[in-house]
Design a protein around this motif. Structure first.
Motif, short mmCIF file in Angstrom:
data_model
loop_
_atom_site.label_atom_id
_atom_site.label_comp_id
_atom_site.label_asym_id
_atom_site.label_seq_id
_atom_site.Cartn_x
_atom_site.Cartn_y
_atom_site.Cartn_z
N VAL A 169 0.61 -0.53 -0.32
CA VAL A 169 0.36 0.15 0.06
C VAL A 169 0.87 1.28 0.10
CG1 VAL A 169 -0.48 -0.18 2.77
CG2 VAL A 169 -2.15 1.08 0.96
N ALA A 170 1.89 1.31 0.48
CA ALA A 170 3.18 2.22 0.47
C ALA A 170 2.81 2.96 -0.67
CB ALA A 170 4.50 1.89 1.34
N ASN A 171 3.89 1.62 -1.70
CA ASN A 171 4.35 2.00 -2.69
C ASN A 171 2.62 2.98 -4.58
OD1 ASN A 171 6.66 0.89 -2.09
ND2 ASN A 171 6.62 -0.77 -3.13
N LEU A 172 1.90 2.09 -3.25
CA LEU A 172 0.64 2.52 -4.12
C LEU A 172 0.37 3.71 -3.86
CD1 LEU A 172 -2.89 0.56 -4.49
CD2 LEU A 172 -2.47 2.64 -3.38
N LEU A 173 0.11 3.76 -2.54
CA LEU A 173 -0.05 5.22 -2.34
C LEU A 173 0.78 6.63 -3.32
CD1 LEU A 173 -0.94 5.01 1.04
CD2 LEU A 173 -2.24 5.68 -0.92
N ALA A 174 1.79 6.16 -3.40
CA ALA A 174 2.85 6.81 -3.83
C ALA A 174 3.40 6.89 -5.14
CB ALA A 174 4.58 6.22 -2.91
N VAL A 175 2.67 6.00 -6.50
CA VAL A 175 3.03 5.85 -7.55
C VAL A 175 1.10 6.86 -8.00
CG1 VAL A 175 2.58 4.49 -9.38
CG2 VAL A 175 4.38 4.10 -7.77
N GLY A 181 -3.32 7.37 3.90
CA GLY A 181 -3.85 7.20 3.31
C GLY A 181 -4.14 7.98 2.65
N LEU A 182 -5.55 7.78 1.76
CA LEU A 182 -5.96 8.44 -0.08
C LEU A 182 -7.01 9.42 1.53
CD1 LEU A 182 -6.99 6.30 -2.61
CD2 LEU A 182 -4.54 8.42 -2.09
N GLY A 183 -7.74 8.44 2.34
CA GLY A 183 -8.84 9.24 3.37
C GLY A 183 -10.59 9.62 2.91
N PHE A 184 -10.43 8.59 1.79
CA PHE A 184 -12.23 9.08 0.97
C PHE A 184 -12.95 8.64 2.50
CE2 PHE A 184 -10.97 8.53 -3.48
CZ PHE A 184 -10.43 8.80 -3.10
N LEU A 185 -12.18 7.47 3.54
CA LEU A 185 -12.70 7.21 4.64
C LEU A 185 -12.38 7.46 5.46
CD1 LEU A 185 -13.98 3.32 3.36
CD2 LEU A 185 -15.45 5.17 2.90
N PRO A 186 -12.98 8.43 6.29
CA PRO A 186 -12.21 9.36 7.46
C PRO A 186 -12.45 7.90 8.63
CG PRO A 186 -14.62 9.77 7.91
CD PRO A 186 -14.32 8.99 6.59
N TYR A 187 -11.33 6.38 8.82
CA TYR A 187 -11.34 5.49 9.66
C TYR A 187 -10.17 5.13 9.10
CZ TYR A 187 -16.53 6.13 9.34
OH TYR A 187 -17.26 6.65 9.01
#
Length: 250
Positions: free
Chosen positions: A104-110, A159-165
């Motif tokens: 997930v770390a690589n996903l978020l960066a890319v 994280g993207l934070g679309f969901l605030p949890y």
């Protein structure tokens, strides 16, 4: 037709071993299509495998599983360059965008380098159902526990934070995840955190948790919140959330 409101299905499942192929879609993946309210045509589903390095082998497995399920599938690759242009038009034409597992770390960066985070948000707001498994679940939230940095689980909080949890995946199958989530919530690193056993998914309309669903009998979801205690002796409280068994589940 897309969903009538922004919808996310965040899971620790969605696949099963096929009878004649390596991979078939399990009930959670089919539920994502049901949430998209597709009628009168084949559902359009895009697979995004950034977290696994855009594996062409996984693309092939997903495409074959989609064929068996009766879906029209596309695979969005970002390595070595985006294979679809324009990305926004493509995403907005889909019924479901399904994100695979991995880092997930690589996903978020890319994604952020390519502006895909913003395009995903537009698609979500337009009613395209966003879903995924493992990293493809965690990415939609503020953070959680990840093995992106090595075999020892560590926090990820960007994280993207679309969901605030917060989000906890593979809650019953990977021994270190539950205690790390509890520590993160108790310490305030994560706020309220929603967790899934393997085979379980969480359905959100807008940012509201609507229900937990499962493709495997006896599996559940959990909500972890900060409990009483001072800063030295802070605790987390876990509340089980019964998951509705999807039709046809064993």
């Amino acid at each position: 037709m897309t969903a009538d409101r922004p919808t996310i299905l965040a899971t620790s499942g969605g696949y099963r071993r096929g009878l004649r192929v390596d991979l078939e879609f399990n009930l959670l993946m089919h539920h994502a299509v049901e949430l998209a309210q597709v009628t009168g045509r084949r559902p359009r589903v895009t697979y995004v495998g950034t977290a696994g390095g855009d594996s062409r082998e996984w693309n092939q497995r997903f495409t074959e599983a989609a064929r068996i399920a009766g879906f029209d599938a596309a695979c969005l690759n970002l390595f070595t360059m985006p294979n679809i242009d324009p990305l926004e038009d493509h995403l907005l034409s889909q019924d479901v965008v399904w994100v695979g597992g991995g880092s997930v770390a690589n996903l978020l960066a890319v994604w952020r380098v390519h502006g895909l985070d913003q395009l995903m948000h537009r698609a979500w707001q337009a009613g395209v159902v966003l879903g995924g498994v493992s990293a493809g679940s965690l990415c939609w939230f503020r953070g959680g526990a990840t093995d992106s940095f090595g075999p020892e689980l560590q926090p990820v909080t960007n994280g993207l934070g679309f969901l605030p949890y917060g989000n906890g995946v593979h809650y019953d199958s990977e021994e270190g995840r539950r205690p790390l989530i509890h520590r993160m919530v108790a310490a305030g690193t994560l706020g309220e955190t929603h967790c899934t056993d393997d085979g379980v998914g969480l359905v959100y309309h807008d940012t509201i948790l609507i229900e937990a669903v499962t493709e495997t009998a006896g599996k559940n979801a959990y909500i972890v919140r900060a409990g009483a205690g001072d800063s030295v002796d802070a605790v987390a409280v876990e509340e089980p959330l019964e998951a509705r068994l999807l039709g046809g589940a064993p």
